[in-house]
Design a protein around this motif. Structure first.
Motif, PDB file in Angstrom:
ATOM      1  N   ARG A  79       1.236  -0.985  -0.262  1.00  0.00           N
ATOM      2  CA  ARG A  79      -0.592   0.188   0.330  1.00  0.00           C
ATOM      3  C   ARG A  79       0.735   1.070   0.222  1.00  0.00           C
ATOM      4  NH1 ARG A  79      -4.290   1.288   4.960  1.00  0.00           N
ATOM      5  NH2 ARG A  79      -4.597   3.595   4.869  1.00  0.00           N
ATOM      6  N   GLU A  80       0.641   2.181  -1.220  1.00  0.00           N
ATOM      7  CA  GLU A  80       1.179   2.925  -0.683  1.00  0.00           C
ATOM      8  C   GLU A  80       1.338   3.955   0.197  1.00  0.00           C
ATOM      9  OE1 GLU A  80       1.339   7.606  -3.609  1.00  0.00           O
ATOM     10  OE2 GLU A  80       0.754   6.335  -4.365  1.00  0.00           O
ATOM     11  N   VAL A  81       2.109   4.867   0.792  1.00  0.00           N
ATOM     12  CA  VAL A  81       2.545   5.407   2.375  1.00  0.00           C
ATOM     13  C   VAL A  81       2.739   7.050   1.967  1.00  0.00           C
ATOM     14  CG1 VAL A  81       2.207   5.545   4.701  1.00  0.00           C
ATOM     15  CG2 VAL A  81       1.860   3.998   3.361  1.00  0.00           C
ATOM     16  N   LYS A  82       1.634   8.010   1.536  1.00  0.00           N
ATOM     17  CA  LYS A  82       2.313   9.142   1.449  1.00  0.00           C
ATOM     18  C   LYS A  82       3.199  10.297   2.430  1.00  0.00           C
ATOM     19  CE  LYS A  82      -1.217  10.139  -2.026  1.00  0.00           C
ATOM     20  NZ  LYS A  82      -1.911  10.733  -2.166  1.00  0.00           N
ATOM     21  N   ALA A  83       4.175  11.172   2.616  1.00  0.00           N
ATOM     22  CA  ALA A  83       4.592  11.456   4.110  1.00  0.00           C
ATOM     23  C   ALA A  83       3.290  12.429   3.963  1.00  0.00           C
ATOM     24  CB  ALA A  83       6.269  12.277   3.225  1.00  0.00           C
ATOM     25  N   THR A  84       2.372  13.163   4.000  1.00  0.00           N
ATOM     26  CA  THR A  84       1.120  13.042   4.560  1.00  0.00           C
ATOM     27  C   THR A  84       0.185  13.050   5.063  1.00  0.00           C
ATOM     28  OG1 THR A  84       0.625  14.008   2.506  1.00  0.00           O
ATOM     29  CG2 THR A  84       1.127  15.376   3.678  1.00  0.00           C
ATOM     30  N   TRP A  85       0.475  11.251   5.971  1.00  0.00           N
ATOM     31  CA  TRP A  85      -0.351  10.502   5.855  1.00  0.00           C
ATOM     32  C   TRP A  85      -1.626  11.106   7.046  1.00  0.00           C
ATOM     33  CZ3 TRP A  85      -0.294   7.843  10.772  1.00  0.00           C
ATOM     34  CH2 TRP A  85       1.438   8.471  11.702  1.00  0.00           C
ATOM     35  N   TRP A  86      -0.323  11.710   7.825  1.00  0.00           N
ATOM     36  CA  TRP A  86      -1.204  11.621   9.180  1.00  0.00           C
ATOM     37  C   TRP A  86      -1.906  12.579   9.046  1.00  0.00           C
ATOM     38  CZ3 TRP A  86       0.728  16.488  10.431  1.00  0.00           C
ATOM     39  CH2 TRP A  86       1.562  16.978  10.435  1.00  0.00           C
TER      40      TRP A  86
END
Length: 127
Positions: A9-16
């Protein structure tokens, strides 16, 4: 051996940023950044104290700079915020029982703040 590729799954740096709980968590964890600078300033002060009177006076002048004072105030606010969230979480993580009953959350939190105030008062008297 299988030719299948696992799903990653792709996790972006701004997930939070997408959920308020995670934003609050990241804000709480970011309070360590000004505390690192505060600790570095104090370490430099100890080194200056060892070097002599001229180095000590230079450090005192550095600590009187408005930017350094602002960083220290942000570090204090971050430390108090971190303590507040920790004290608030403590009764949920470790409920205290006294005579078979769970101690009220407010009592535990106020007790911790009272301990902080008492220890701070003792340190102020000693120093």
């Amino acid at each position: 051996m299988s030719n299948r590729k696992p799903y990653v799954r792709e996790v972006k740096a701004t997930w939070w940023k997408s959920h308020p709980f995670y934003r609050f968590y990241m804000l709480r964890e970011a309070t360590v950044l000004p505390l690192i600078l505060f600790t570095l300033f104090l370490t430099l002060g100890l080194a200056a104290l060892v070097k002599g009177a001229d180095a000590w006076q230079t450090w005192l002048n550095f600590m009187a700079h408005p930017i350094v004072i602002a960083i220290n105030l942000v570090a204090l606010a971050g430390s108090l915020f971190h303590a507040h969230t920790f004290f608030k979480m403590f009764p949920q993580v470790m409920p205290i029982r006294f005579k078979g009953k769970t101690v009220d959350t407010k009592v535990l939190v106020l007790g911790q703040w009272a301990a902080v105030a008492f220890i701070s008062l003792v340190v102020l008297i000693i120093v």
